[in-house]
Design a protein around this motif. Sequence first.
Motif, PDB file in Angstrom:
ATOM      1  N   ALA A   8       0.865  -1.177   0.000  1.00 16.72           N
ATOM      2  CA  ALA A   8       0.000   0.000   0.000  1.00 16.72           C
ATOM      3  C   ALA A   8       0.899   1.224   0.000  1.00 16.72           C
ATOM      4  CB  ALA A   8      -0.897   0.010   1.229  1.00 16.72           C
ATOM      5  N   ARG A   9       0.513   2.224  -0.788  1.00 13.80           N
ATOM      6  CA  ARG A   9       1.320   3.439  -0.882  1.00 13.80           C
ATOM      7  C   ARG A   9       0.433   4.660  -0.750  1.00 13.80           C
ATOM      8  NH1 ARG A   9       4.714   2.925  -6.252  1.00 13.80           N
ATOM      9  NH2 ARG A   9       5.555   4.881  -5.470  1.00 13.80           N
ATOM     10  N   ASN A  10       0.931   5.667  -0.033  1.00  9.70           N
ATOM     11  CA  ASN A  10       0.250   6.948   0.072  1.00  9.70           C
ATOM     12  C   ASN A  10       1.094   7.961  -0.686  1.00  9.70           C
ATOM     13  OD1 ASN A  10      -0.919   9.380   0.698  1.00  9.70           O
ATOM     14  ND2 ASN A  10      -0.858   9.088   2.905  1.00  9.70           N
ATOM     15  N   LEU A  11       0.602   8.411  -1.831  1.00  7.71           N
ATOM     16  CA  LEU A  11       1.324   9.373  -2.665  1.00  7.71           C
ATOM     17  C   LEU A  11       0.618  10.723  -2.689  1.00  7.71           C
ATOM     18  CD1 LEU A  11       2.214   6.975  -5.613  1.00  7.71           C
ATOM     19  CD2 LEU A  11       3.703   7.750  -3.774  1.00  7.71           C
ATOM     20  N   ALA A  12      -0.190  11.002  -1.678  1.00  4.89           N
ATOM     21  CA  ALA A  12      -0.942  12.259  -1.628  1.00  4.89           C
ATOM     22  C   ALA A  12       0.010  13.452  -1.720  1.00  4.89           C
ATOM     23  CB  ALA A  12      -1.753  12.336  -0.342  1.00  4.89           C
ATOM     24  N   GLY A  13      -0.261  14.326  -2.689  1.00  5.53           N
ATOM     25  CA  GLY A  13       0.530  15.533  -2.863  1.00  5.53           C
ATOM     26  C   GLY A  13       1.890  15.333  -3.505  1.00  5.53           C
ATOM     27  N   ARG A  18      -1.448  13.744 -14.202  1.00  5.96           N
ATOM     28  CA  ARG A  18      -1.148  12.684 -15.170  1.00  5.96           C
ATOM     29  C   ARG A  18      -0.504  11.482 -14.466  1.00  5.96           C
ATOM     30  NH1 ARG A  18      -2.980   9.988 -18.640  1.00  5.96           N
ATOM     31  NH2 ARG A  18      -3.762  11.887 -19.547  1.00  5.96           N
ATOM     32  N   GLU A  19       0.460  11.741 -13.567  1.00  6.44           N
ATOM     33  CA  GLU A  19       1.104  10.643 -12.831  1.00  6.44           C
ATOM     34  C   GLU A  19       0.081   9.910 -11.967  1.00  6.44           C
ATOM     35  OE1 GLU A  19       5.608  12.493 -12.297  1.00  6.44           O
ATOM     36  OE2 GLU A  19       4.036  13.027 -10.869  1.00  6.44           O
ATOM     37  N   PHE A  20      -0.803  10.681 -11.311  1.00  2.00           N
ATOM     38  CA  PHE A  20      -1.834  10.054 -10.488  1.00  2.00           C
ATOM     39  C   PHE A  20      -2.723   9.133 -11.319  1.00  2.00           C
ATOM     40  CE2 PHE A  20      -6.357  10.197  -9.498  1.00  2.00           C
ATOM     41  CZ  PHE A  20      -6.357   9.349  -8.399  1.00  2.00           C
ATOM     42  N   ILE A  21      -3.174   9.607 -12.468  1.00  2.00           N
ATOM     43  CA  ILE A  21      -4.052   8.800 -13.325  1.00  2.00           C
ATOM     44  C   ILE A  21      -3.343   7.522 -13.755  1.00  2.00           C
ATOM     45  CG2 ILE A  21      -5.208   8.735 -15.571  1.00  2.00           C
ATOM     46  CD1 ILE A  21      -5.831  11.740 -15.126  1.00  2.00           C
TER      47      ILE A  21
END
Length: 89
Positions: A8-13, A18-21
Amino acid sequence: MSRRGLQARNLAGQTTLREFIDLAAACRLFLTNDSGAMHVASALGVPTVAVFGATDDAPPGPPARSRAWCGSTPNAALLLRDCPSITVA
């Protein structure tokens, strides 16, 4: 989760849109709160679990092709952010 070999990864902010999608599209499961991210993951066809707060999930909820389970509270239909029936000491 790590004991089961799940990551599990938290990449918030930490990403561009585009990277998020791209990252959301690669997920096997997307766990999120009621947010724009929920709608993006669902639109990408990623199995999505969304947590809703004290508001009603029907108006902004997931698309019709999704299934929803709702644990109801007496104040859910009030569309309040804070639950008036809970007192915090």
